[in-house]
Design a protein around this motif. Structure first.
Motif, mmCIF file in Angstrom:
data_model
loop_
_atom_site.group_PDB
_atom_site.id
_atom_site.type_symbol
_atom_site.label_atom_id
_atom_site.label_comp_id
_atom_site.label_asym_id
_atom_site.label_seq_id
_atom_site.Cartn_x
_atom_site.Cartn_y
_atom_site.Cartn_z
ATOM 1 N N TYR A 156 -11.615 6.718 6.016
ATOM 2 C CA TYR A 156 -10.873 7.810 5.410
ATOM 3 C C TYR A 156 -11.745 8.580 4.419
ATOM 4 N N THR B 133 -6.121 8.071 11.782
ATOM 5 C CA THR B 133 -5.025 7.122 11.982
ATOM 6 C C THR B 133 -4.440 7.248 13.380
ATOM 7 N N LYS C 97 -9.381 -1.412 10.456
ATOM 8 C CA LYS C 97 -8.152 -1.531 9.670
ATOM 9 C C LYS C 97 -8.459 -1.962 8.243
#
Length: 286
Positions: free
Chosen positions: A178, A261, A173
């Motif tokens: 990404y 995600t 997190k």
């Protein structure tokens, strides 16, 4: 002799039928007994409706928590919260009801309400399950974009066996794997296909590089040979593939991030379900 026997048998059956006919199925005892059967048979909606036929004088702590649990199990979360919040001290299930209330807020993704309830009510009112409540409180940050607490504080309520898993969730997190869509587009604008390779789509990146390069070379070759018209046609084709390569790289990064995600949230939900949201096990049907 047979006639006498049949007569006695008929009389006995008649008496038993008469006794059965005198059973009051609407008595509190029979209503509760039938509702208990429905609850243990996982017919939760009918169980809740049966329990709610009981008057306040016939309502027990166990019945109240079963009604609330029934609505929670059928995902009628609005009714569940109402029922759980209605369970007050000195109910023997007061602490469980408050933890269940946090769970329902978690299930409906009302994390702001969950945190507010934990800080303003749960900590001060609930005697048991403080650790479990804190786990849900901390866990809620993994589902939002709010600033994470410090890692040491975040993993503190979890036991040793959980800490490693929770720590990995926290790290993900904090720094999710990404891919930058803008960077992918720029890379493919400079070297066709390199943006897709950066995203992880190596095969598509190689194909994009080859096709764009080949069409550009064909256009160049036609201009060199004096075939201006064909040169412009192939230039248009090459430009189309070039633009598609850039756009495709940006889109590939977005798809990659969405997949990451989804998999992260799915992993969180699977882990929480496995832990039953830190809710204690009830022994109502054992």
């Amino acid at each position: 002799m047979k006639i006498v026997f049949l007569f006695l048998l008929l009389c006995t059956a008649t008496v038993q039928f008469a006794q059965t006919g005198n059973v009051d199925f609407n008595s509190p005892y029979n209503i509760k007994k039938f509702a208990d059967y429905l609850f243990c048979d996982k017919d939760y909606l009918r169980a809740a409706l049966e329990y709610e036929r009981l008057t306040d004088t016939n309502m027990s702590d166990t019945t109240e928590i079963k009604i609330a649990l029934s609505y929670s199990y059928i995902k009628d979360y609005y009714s569940a919260i109402q029922k759980f919040s209605g369970i007050i001290k000195p109910s023997v299930y007061f602490n469980e009801a408050k933890l269940e209330e946090m769970k329902v807020n978690f299930l409906i993704n009302d994390f702001a309400e969950l945190r507010s309830y934990f800080k303003n009510s749960f900590i001060t009112e609930v005697g048991k399950y403080q650790t479990e409540g804190e786990k849900l409180f901390n866990y809620s940050y993994l589902f939002t974009d709010d600033e994470l607490p410090l890692k040491d504080e975040f993993i503190l309520p979890f036991d040793v066996k959980e800490k490693e898993k929770i720590s990995s969730f926290y790290d993900w997190k904090k720094e999710p794997p990404y891919k930058d869509g803008t960077l992918a587009g720029i890379m493919s604008a400079i070297i066709p296909g390199s943006g897709k390779i950066y995203v992880g789509e190596t095969g598509d990146g190689i194909v994009a590089f080859i096709t764009t390069t080949v069409f550009a070379f064909i256009a160049y070759d036609n201009f060199e040979a004096g075939h201006t018209t064909r040169g412009w046609i192939w230039t248009g084709v090459a430009a189309l593939f070039y633009a598609g390569n850039v756009y495709g790289s940006v889109a590939a990064a977005q798809v990659h991030n969405a997949k990451i995600t989804f998999e992260f949230n799915e992993g969180l939900n699977i882990y929480l379900n496995k832990k039953n949201y830190y809710i204690p096990k009830y022994e109502f049907c054992d």
